[in-house]
Enzyme design. Structure first.
Site, PDB file in Angstrom:
ATOM      1  N   ASP A   1       9.219  39.783  26.700  1.00  0.00           N
ATOM      2  CA  ASP A   1       7.839  39.363  26.391  1.00  0.00           C
ATOM      3  C   ASP A   1       8.148  38.602  24.918  1.00  0.00           C
ATOM      4  OD1 ASP A   1       6.320  40.216  28.187  1.00  0.00           O
ATOM      5  OD2 ASP A   1       5.532  42.025  27.207  1.00  0.00           O
TER       6      ASP A   1
ATOM      7  N   CYS B   1      -1.143  43.192  49.633  1.00  0.00           N
ATOM      8  CA  CYS B   1      -2.608  43.680  49.098  1.00  0.00           C
ATOM      9  C   CYS B   1      -3.467  43.533  50.268  1.00  0.00           C
ATOM     10  CB  CYS B   1      -3.126  42.551  48.157  1.00  0.00           C
ATOM     11  SG  CYS B   1      -2.303  42.820  46.435  1.00  0.00           S
TER      12      CYS B   1
ATOM     13  N   CYS C   1      -7.759  44.412  50.584  1.00  0.00           N
ATOM     14  CA  CYS C   1      -8.183  45.251  49.769  1.00  0.00           C
ATOM     15  C   CYS C   1      -8.737  44.623  48.498  1.00  0.00           C
ATOM     16  CB  CYS C   1      -7.063  46.030  49.340  1.00  0.00           C
ATOM     17  SG  CYS C   1      -7.386  47.134  47.655  1.00  0.00           S
TER      18      CYS C   1
ATOM     19  N   CYS D   1      -9.388  46.328  42.863  1.00  0.00           N
ATOM     20  CA  CYS D   1      -9.030  45.847  41.435  1.00  0.00           C
ATOM     21  C   CYS D   1     -10.393  44.969  41.173  1.00  0.00           C
ATOM     22  CB  CYS D   1      -7.607  45.572  41.391  1.00  0.00           C
ATOM     23  SG  CYS D   1      -7.290  43.928  42.435  1.00  0.00           S
TER      24      CYS D   1
ATOM     25  N   CYS E   1     -13.050  46.437  38.032  1.00  0.00           N
ATOM     26  CA  CYS E   1     -12.783  45.837  36.693  1.00  0.00           C
ATOM     27  C   CYS E   1     -14.321  45.823  35.961  1.00  0.00           C
ATOM     28  CB  CYS E   1     -12.522  44.325  36.587  1.00  0.00           C
ATOM     29  SG  CYS E   1     -12.400  43.608  35.106  1.00  0.00           S
TER      30      CYS E   1
ATOM     31  N   CYS F   1     -11.588  40.139  29.823  1.00  0.00           N
ATOM     32  CA  CYS F   1     -10.642  41.181  30.348  1.00  0.00           C
ATOM     33  C   CYS F   1     -10.498  41.891  29.002  1.00  0.00           C
ATOM     34  CB  CYS F   1      -9.243  40.686  30.540  1.00  0.00           C
ATOM     35  SG  CYS F   1      -7.881  41.768  30.581  1.00  0.00           S
TER      36      CYS F   1
ATOM     37  N   CYS G   1      -6.576  48.268  28.814  1.00  0.00           N
ATOM     38  CA  CYS G   1      -7.293  48.607  29.980  1.00  0.00           C
ATOM     39  C   CYS G   1      -6.536  48.822  31.292  1.00  0.00           C
ATOM     40  CB  CYS G   1      -8.717  47.881  30.195  1.00  0.00           C
ATOM     41  SG  CYS G   1      -9.546  48.339  31.680  1.00  0.00           S
TER      42      CYS G   1
ATOM     43  N   CYS H   1      -7.727  48.477  36.747  1.00  0.00           N
ATOM     44  CA  CYS H   1      -7.245  47.870  38.056  1.00  0.00           C
ATOM     45  C   CYS H   1      -5.996  48.546  38.671  1.00  0.00           C
ATOM     46  CB  CYS H   1      -6.871  46.224  37.727  1.00  0.00           C
ATOM     47  SG  CYS H   1      -5.576  45.922  36.647  1.00  0.00           S
TER      48      CYS H   1
ATOM     49  N   CYS I   1      -5.488  51.062  42.261  1.00  0.00           N
ATOM     50  CA  CYS I   1      -4.696  50.601  43.168  1.00  0.00           C
ATOM     51  C   CYS I   1      -3.917  51.407  44.065  1.00  0.00           C
ATOM     52  CB  CYS I   1      -3.369  49.847  42.285  1.00  0.00           C
ATOM     53  SG  CYS I   1      -2.271  48.721  43.555  1.00  0.00           S
TER      54      CYS I   1
END
Length: 353
Positions: free
Chosen positions: A136, A190, A193, A196, A200, A216, A243, A246, A250
């Site tokens: 990062d 996924c 599905c 998520c 939210c 977000c 947060c 999501c 999962c």
């Protein structure tokens, strides 16, 4: 040099250094670059100007680090064992929810040090080689590279998911000029599905694989420097730093493994601390208690801003109004404005009682 054998040894060294998985990717990210540019053109990055500041360096590794032909991608689990369950904390309005990744020591230095040790192992085998480690710390499309390295697929919430380990893990990279054999990219699982997307709180996942950062909660509580838009304050609930909804919802996270890294264990019981107590931290106390933590980056002012919103959503709890009134005259207008809003929520409760 037998690069197939070297790649296998890199995986072994990675495991010895505490990484749960090592993969190798090429540098072709044309489709991901198009996705990124469309996202930026739509303004969905909000105030995160750094997302566009570096042009195509984010999607073209060889421009960021000349000579790069392969990327060694590493993942490390971060969910501490024995912590308060996320839904239990979110369901208790007296507590503050902190994203699970930020409960302990800031992962950036830890992972970067491990990646440097991995590079040292490689150099001992190959001699000096071109590389650069990232956690990062530069414009890197880390999830796309990790996908191409076989570490997981990018889910509809845009987090990386591993079918054997869920999504509670950090990513880091070594850009290198070594012609290592690339791994097969991970396939997506996924299916149909949409949990998520449905869960939210602010409906930030505006379509599968598309997140509007401006909605977000992680962006609103961490990246946003100014006032949190009124339309999102109630939905934020008691989430004071990031947060995880999501990820909590999962189904693949039933396979997630707790971390063995002691540095990721919660500090100051932040996996479920009382909001009133956190709101009482002075700036000195905030700086002392968040030393070495990712939380420190938002500063004391935004820490109080976020908690004021959470206290405004803590209806019917004793001591909340008194705590808010203690900050009514705070030097920061940002804090005062959110405190006023929170007090208005409780005044409305009293009026309707």
């Amino acid at each position: 040099m037998n690069y197939i054998d070297l790649a296998n040894r890199i995986r072994r060294w990675g495991a010895e250094l505490g990484f749960q998985q090592i993969g190798i990717a090429g540098t072709e990210l044309a489709a991901d670059e198009t996705h990124l540019l469309n996202w930026l053109d739509a303004g969905r990055h909000g105030e995160m100007d750094y997302m566009q500041r570096h042009g195509t360096k984010r999607s073209r590794p060889q421009e960021l680090q000349p000579g790069t032909i392969r990327v060694i991608s590493a993942r490390m689990d971060y969910a501490p064992p024995g912590i308060a369950h996320g839904w239990d904390v979110i369901g208790d309005a007296s507590l503050g929810y902190v994203s699970r990744y930020a409960l302990g020591r800031d992962y950036h230095k830890l992972m970067r040090n491990r990646l440097q040790q991995l590079a040292d192992h490689i150099a001992a085998e190959t001699g000096p080689f071109g590389y650069r480690a990232f956690v990062d710390s530069a414009p890197v499309l880390e999830r796309a590279l990790a996908r191409d390295a076989g570490l997981g697929w990018i889910g509809k919430h845009t987090c990386l998911i591993n079918r054997h380990a869920g999504s509670w893990f950090f990513l880091g990279e070594l850009y290198t000029d070594l012609p290592l054999p690339p791994d097969e990219a991970a396939s997506a699982h996924c299916g149909t599905c949409t949990r998520c997307i449905d869960i939210c709180p602010t409906q930030a996942i505006v379509a599968p694989y598309q997140v509007d950062a401006r909605r977000c909660i992680s962006y609103l509580t961490i990246e946003l420097h100014g006032s949190i838009p009124l339309e999102f304050r109630t939905a934020i609930g008691n989430r004071i730093y990031g947060c995880d909804d999501c990820q909590l919802i999962c189904p693949w996270n039933k396979f997630a493994q707790p971390t063995g890294e002691a540095d990721f264990a919660p500090r100051h019981r932040l996996d479920g601390a009382a909001l009133i107590g956190l709101f009482a931290w002075s700036e000195d106390e905030f700086l002392r208690r968040t030393e070495g933590s990712a939380i420190r980056r938002i500063g004391h002012e935004r820490w109080l801003r976020n908690i004021a919103v959470a206290l405004g959503n803590a209806h019917g709890l004793s001591g909340v109004v008194a705590a808010l009134r203690s900050r009514e005259q705070h030097p920061s207008e940002l804090v005062r404005e959110h405190v006023r809003w929170a007090l208005e929520q409780h005044a409305a409760d009293t009026a309707s009682a």
